[in-house]
Design a protein around this motif. Structure first.
Motif, PDB file in Angstrom:
ATOM      1  N   VAL A 140     -61.596 -41.865  24.784  1.00 13.43           N
ATOM      2  CA  VAL A 140     -62.002 -43.338  24.224  1.00 13.43           C
ATOM      3  C   VAL A 140     -63.480 -43.290  24.232  1.00 13.43           C
ATOM      4  CG1 VAL A 140     -62.647 -45.693  24.753  1.00 13.43           C
ATOM      5  CG2 VAL A 140     -60.279 -44.883  25.301  1.00 13.43           C
ATOM      6  N   LEU A 141     -64.265 -42.769  24.938  1.00 18.81           N
ATOM      7  CA  LEU A 141     -65.790 -42.492  24.974  1.00 18.81           C
ATOM      8  C   LEU A 141     -66.178 -41.699  23.740  1.00 18.81           C
ATOM      9  CD1 LEU A 141     -66.856 -42.081  28.708  1.00 18.81           C
ATOM     10  CD2 LEU A 141     -66.988 -44.215  27.153  1.00 18.81           C
ATOM     11  N   HIS A 142     -65.338 -40.776  23.548  1.00 16.08           N
ATOM     12  CA  HIS A 142     -65.509 -39.909  22.444  1.00 16.08           C
ATOM     13  C   HIS A 142     -65.386 -40.516  20.932  1.00 16.08           C
ATOM     14  CE1 HIS A 142     -65.392 -35.644  24.588  1.00 16.08           C
ATOM     15  NE2 HIS A 142     -66.507 -36.553  24.887  1.00 16.08           N
ATOM     16  N   GLY A 143     -64.316 -41.343  20.815  1.00 17.48           N
ATOM     17  CA  GLY A 143     -63.914 -41.953  19.794  1.00 17.48           C
ATOM     18  C   GLY A 143     -65.112 -43.074  19.575  1.00 17.48           C
ATOM     19  N   TRP A 144     -65.499 -43.805  20.515  1.00 14.00           N
ATOM     20  CA  TRP A 144     -66.790 -44.684  20.287  1.00 14.00           C
ATOM     21  C   TRP A 144     -67.987 -43.934  19.591  1.00 14.00           C
ATOM     22  CZ3 TRP A 144     -66.171 -48.168  25.544  1.00 14.00           C
ATOM     23  CH2 TRP A 144     -65.213 -48.695  25.615  1.00 14.00           C
ATOM     24  N   MET A 145     -68.139 -42.707  20.415  1.00  9.22           N
ATOM     25  CA  MET A 145     -69.528 -41.889  19.787  1.00  9.22           C
ATOM     26  C   MET A 145     -68.990 -41.750  18.354  1.00  9.22           C
ATOM     27  SD  MET A 145     -70.220 -39.569  23.272  1.00  9.22           S
ATOM     28  CE  MET A 145     -71.845 -39.066  22.409  1.00  9.22           C
ATOM     29  N   ALA A 146     -68.166 -41.134  18.026  1.00 12.54           N
ATOM     30  CA  ALA A 146     -67.758 -40.826  16.654  1.00 12.54           C
ATOM     31  C   ALA A 146     -68.184 -41.980  15.897  1.00 12.54           C
ATOM     32  CB  ALA A 146     -66.275 -40.284  16.407  1.00 12.54           C
ATOM     33  N   ALA A 147     -67.636 -43.269  16.029  1.00 18.53           N
ATOM     34  CA  ALA A 147     -67.909 -44.540  15.323  1.00 18.53           C
ATOM     35  C   ALA A 147     -69.055 -45.058  15.460  1.00 18.53           C
ATOM     36  CB  ALA A 147     -66.768 -45.335  15.623  1.00 18.53           C
ATOM     37  N   ASP A 148     -69.986 -44.387  16.373  1.00 19.69           N
ATOM     38  CA  ASP A 148     -71.435 -45.008  16.573  1.00 19.69           C
ATOM     39  C   ASP A 148     -71.256 -46.404  17.118  1.00 19.69           C
ATOM     40  OD1 ASP A 148     -74.331 -44.927  16.980  1.00 19.69           O
ATOM     41  OD2 ASP A 148     -74.440 -45.803  15.020  1.00 19.69           O
ATOM     42  N   ARG A 149     -70.332 -46.767  17.838  1.00 13.94           N
ATOM     43  CA  ARG A 149     -69.886 -48.232  18.407  1.00 13.94           C
ATOM     44  C   ARG A 149     -71.123 -48.203  19.488  1.00 13.94           C
ATOM     45  NH1 ARG A 149     -64.479 -50.646  21.165  1.00 13.94           N
ATOM     46  NH2 ARG A 149     -65.508 -52.546  22.083  1.00 13.94           N
ATOM     47  N   LYS A 150     -71.799 -49.319  19.571  1.00 11.80           N
ATOM     48  CA  LYS A 150     -72.789 -49.653  20.426  1.00 11.80           C
ATOM     49  C   LYS A 150     -72.045 -50.460  21.683  1.00 11.80           C
ATOM     50  CE  LYS A 150     -75.687 -48.636  17.259  1.00 11.80           C
ATOM     51  NZ  LYS A 150     -76.265 -47.461  17.083  1.00 11.80           N
ATOM     52  N   ALA A 151     -71.288 -49.698  22.399  1.00  8.08           N
ATOM     53  CA  ALA A 151     -70.448 -50.189  23.717  1.00  8.08           C
ATOM     54  C   ALA A 151     -71.400 -50.175  24.672  1.00  8.08           C
ATOM     55  CB  ALA A 151     -69.253 -49.598  23.684  1.00  8.08           C
ATOM     56  N   ALA A 152     -71.574 -51.391  25.584  1.00  6.31           N
ATOM     57  CA  ALA A 152     -72.325 -51.194  26.822  1.00  6.31           C
ATOM     58  C   ALA A 152     -72.062 -50.170  27.671  1.00  6.31           C
ATOM     59  CB  ALA A 152     -72.353 -52.408  27.497  1.00  6.31           C
TER      60      ALA A 152
ATOM     61  N   HIS B 208     -78.458 -38.745  17.120  1.00  8.61           N
ATOM     62  CA  HIS B 208     -77.052 -38.657  16.671  1.00  8.61           C
ATOM     63  C   HIS B 208     -76.615 -37.082  16.898  1.00  8.61           C
ATOM     64  CE1 HIS B 208     -76.152 -42.392  14.225  1.00  8.61           C
ATOM     65  NE2 HIS B 208     -76.594 -42.698  15.542  1.00  8.61           N
ATOM     66  N   VAL B 209     -77.484 -36.134  16.734  1.00 13.99           N
ATOM     67  CA  VAL B 209     -77.026 -34.845  17.071  1.00 13.99           C
ATOM     68  C   VAL B 209     -77.550 -34.323  18.435  1.00 13.99           C
ATOM     69  CG1 VAL B 209     -77.271 -32.541  15.970  1.00 13.99           C
ATOM     70  CG2 VAL B 209     -77.307 -34.573  14.564  1.00 13.99           C
ATOM     71  N   VAL B 210     -78.892 -34.325  18.744  1.00 14.29           N
ATOM     72  CA  VAL B 210     -79.428 -33.793  19.839  1.00 14.29           C
ATOM     73  C   VAL B 210     -78.750 -34.297  21.212  1.00 14.29           C
ATOM     74  CG1 VAL B 210     -81.312 -33.314  21.138  1.00 14.29           C
ATOM     75  CG2 VAL B 210     -81.443 -32.792  18.835  1.00 14.29           C
ATOM     76  N   LEU B 211     -79.022 -35.758  21.307  1.00 15.44           N
ATOM     77  CA  LEU B 211     -78.621 -36.443  22.469  1.00 15.44           C
ATOM     78  C   LEU B 211     -77.108 -36.636  22.485  1.00 15.44           C
ATOM     79  CD1 LEU B 211     -81.296 -39.281  22.713  1.00 15.44           C
ATOM     80  CD2 LEU B 211     -81.108 -37.196  23.770  1.00 15.44           C
TER      81      LEU B 211
END
Length: 240
Positions: free
Chosen positions: A74-86, A25-28
């Motif tokens: 959109v991708l940044h929003g998914w990352m913030a929500a930790d969404r497991k989007a393929a 969640h931090v490094v990668l």
């Protein structure tokens, strides 16, 4: 007394089980976040990138001609929500694969992990991974670690694309079929997430919950699952 399980296969989660959650969640995430846009723009004809971008637009309701900035938002929003989007996982995996190849990234695991993995492999147990991170990202992360290249320890890699969601029993049934169809009790799944363990148990697998100190699920309710604070708390031996 140390709990002992008998199995043929050991299937492992990564985040919170093999390495600290912060390692992902931090490094990668911090490595991938600023590189998503440049990566998309630098690979306009890569079929994997093109398909992933198209899926992002479709899932987010963006127009087909939406620019890279809109996709990245959109991708940044998914990352913030930790969404497991393929599509997110695929793009992250490509970026991480490049980062590991450059040695910008080096995986570091909990101290008990690598000795246990090597011990299980030497004893004749077969190892596989089931993570929400893409297969490409998984292989890259095991190729460049503080303990050397660990890729030869694993027989199979599964993610939410080739197996399915981690909290659904059908995904674990698909993995059992993918590794040759051993009867479920001959598979042990190790994860720090109770809901994932529930799904594996529903599919007939043995389970061990990792309640590692300082991790998000350290104080979670693991119900009827075996619980350990490290891999040193239990033994897995090959079936006779």
């Amino acid at each position: 007394m140390t709990d002992t399980l008998s199995a043929q296969w050991v299937v492992l989660d990564i985040e919170g089980t093999l390495m600290p959650t912060a390692g992902v969640h931090v490094v990668l995430y911090d490595y991938a976040r600023p590189r998503l846009g440049p990566w998309i723009d630098a690979h306009p004809t890569d079929p994997v990138v093109v398909a992933a971008v198209a899926r992002v637009k479709a899932e987010a309701g963006l127009p087909a001609d939406a620019d890279t900035a809109a996709v990245v938002a959109v991708l940044h929003g998914w990352m913030a929500a930790d969404r497991k989007a393929a599509p997110l996982k695929e793009l992250q995996g490509l970026i991480w694969q490049d980062g590991y190849a450059r040695r910008d990234l080096v995986s570091e695991y909990f101290p008990d992990v690598v000795p246990a993995l090597r011990g299980w492999d030497e004893a004749g147990l077969k190892l596989a991974v089931f993570s929400s991170g893409s297969v490409a990202g998984q292989i890259a992360s095991f190729s460049t670690t503080t303990e050397g290249d660990l890729t030869t320890l694993f027989r199979h890699h599964f993610d939410t694309v080739n197996a399915g969601p981690k909290r659904e029993a059908a995904s674990y049934a698909a993995i059992a079929e993918g590794i040759g169809g051993p009867t479920p009790p001959r598979i042990v799944f190790l994860s720090d997430v109770p809901a994932e363990l529930d799904a594996a148990a529903e599919a007939g697998w043995q389970t061990v919950g990792l309640a590692r100190a300082g991790e998000p699920y350290a104080d979670a309710d693991f119900g009827d699952h075996r619980v350990a604070k490290s891999f040193d708390d239990f033994r897995i031996v090959p079936d006779a």
